[in-house]
Enzyme design. Structure first.
Site, PDB file in Angstrom:
ATOM      1  N   SER A 160       0.884  -1.187   0.000  1.00  0.00           N
ATOM      2  CA  SER A 160       0.000   0.000   0.000  1.00  0.00           C
ATOM      3  C   SER A 160       0.909   1.220   0.000  1.00  0.00           C
ATOM      4  O   SER A 160       1.548   1.512   1.016  1.00  0.00           O
ATOM      5  CB  SER A 160      -0.861   0.034   1.253  1.00  0.00           C
ATOM      6  N   LYS A 210      -7.326   1.613  -2.415  1.00  0.00           N
ATOM      7  CA  LYS A 210      -6.858   1.173  -1.087  1.00  0.00           C
ATOM      8  C   LYS A 210      -6.959   2.315  -0.074  1.00  0.00           C
ATOM      9  O   LYS A 210      -7.315   2.097   1.084  1.00  0.00           O
ATOM     10  CB  LYS A 210      -5.415   0.670  -1.197  1.00  0.00           C
ATOM     11  N   LYS A 213       0.721   5.890   7.902  1.00  0.00           N
ATOM     12  CA  LYS A 213       1.272   6.056   6.542  1.00  0.00           C
ATOM     13  C   LYS A 213       0.146   6.131   5.512  1.00  0.00           C
ATOM     14  O   LYS A 213       0.133   7.014   4.646  1.00  0.00           O
ATOM     15  CB  LYS A 213       2.215   4.860   6.277  1.00  0.00           C
TER      16      LYS A 213
END
Ligand code: NAD
Length: 297
Positions: free
Chosen positions: A96, A171, A239
């Site tokens: 990701s 995502k 993140k």
């Protein structure tokens, strides 16, 4: 059957690689952590000396790394995938990462005739283990069709959502929904507990109604045990939310709830809990309210 290289054998990469081996693929694997490589080699993979070495011996290379800089390093850096790649190699980055970085890396590898897909996953370690991940893919249709069978070994679905970078945009949407769900679950369960209702009974009573969700089913049992072992670390979710905030702002979308949960996660990180599972968001509320959502004796 295509020869597959697999780079990044952490919480997710290890079970995903093992499922490909179980399905009969020949795998060559690499991770900067030697112990991780040894474990997967023991189940039938060949050991690669570097990302370059892995790429030189593969038709498809899968990467499952923490973040954008790690993917750049493993693919474009010294002894990276690109140094070993032959024209025609397909690179499937399942990490990701920032959608912009997927596009940058794809542009670089294309110069050497390497095709790239971004194919991040949702489902976490349990679904990586039982090969039921949801895989969201960005890239060219004809490239996707060549690796669709490989992806379906690791997941119960693999959906081509658009061009390169679209997998990671999808995502990020997923990560916003998951983060907000965990925060909502935490806020509600701490309130119910401190108001004197057994949180396990609250869970049983509401899970079949409109408030029921995969997040509720996956995380409440762990919270009740006080089990915050990752799973998906809060620092990795930070993140993802940083990438979500950047992406949203760059296209002119204000995301006030995402910003709020980001600050909760930042507070947990400062409190030394960045390595906990993201179900540990509940600890932020527990500390504020001085009440813990646990099994009652
Ligand atoms: P992890 O930290 O457990 O594993 C990453 C692995 O990559 C480690 O073994 C590390 O040694 C290796 N690595 C790092 N840099 C490297 C390099 N340059 N070359 C070779 N190996 C390198 O992380 P994870 O939880 O497996 O997550 C991997 C990716 O999947 C992340 O982008 C994460 O956001 C995403 N993801 C994780 C989950 C989850 O529940 N853990 C769920 C969905 C998606």
């Amino acid at each position: 059957m295509k020869k597959i290289g697999f780079i990044g054998l952490g919480i997710m990469g290890k079970p995903m690689a093992m499922n490909l081996i179980k399905a009969g693929y020949s795998l060559i694997v690499y991770d900067i952590k030697r112990e991780a490589v040894k474990e997967v080699v023991a189940t039938g993979a060949k050991e690669g000396k570097s990302s370059k070495d892995v790429a030189a011996q593969s038709e498809v290379v899968i990467t499952m790394l923490p973040n954008s800089p790690d993917v750049k390093e493993a693919v474009l850096g010294k002894n990276g995938v690109l140094e070993g790649a032959k024209a025609g190699l397909i690179l499937v980055d399942m990490s990701s990462i920032a959608p912009m970085v997927s596009k940058e890396v794809a542009t670089e590898v294309e110069k050497k005739g390497v095709e790239m897909l971004d194919a991040p996953v949702s489902g976490g370690e349990p679904k990586a283990k039982d090969a039921t991940l949801s895989i969201m893919v960005g890239g060219k249709k004809e490239v996707f069709e060549q690796v669709e069978g490989i992806l379906k070994v690791m997941g119960s679905s693999a959906v081509l959502v658009g061009d390169i970078g679209s997998g990671n945009i999808t995502k990020l949407a997923n990560q916003i929904i998951v983060a907000l769900n965990i925060a909502a679950m935490s806020e509600a369960m701490v309130m119910a507990t401190k108001a004197g209702v057994d949180p396990e009974k609250v869970f049983q009573a509401i899970r079949g109604g409109l408030a029921g969700s995969n997040v509720l089913n996956a995380k409440v049992p762990l919270v009740l045990e006080g089990n915050f072992k990752p799973g998906f670390r809060i620092e990795l979710h930070i993140k993802d939310l940083a990438n979500a905030l950047d992406t949203a702002h760059s296209v002119g979308v204000p995301v006030p709830l995402t910003s709020g949960v980001m600050e909760i996660m930042q507070a947990l990180k400062v409190d030394g809990k960045g390595g906990n599972d993201h179900g540990g968001i509940v600890q932020f509320y527990e500390k504020l309210a001085k009440a813990e959502v646990r099994h009652q004796k």
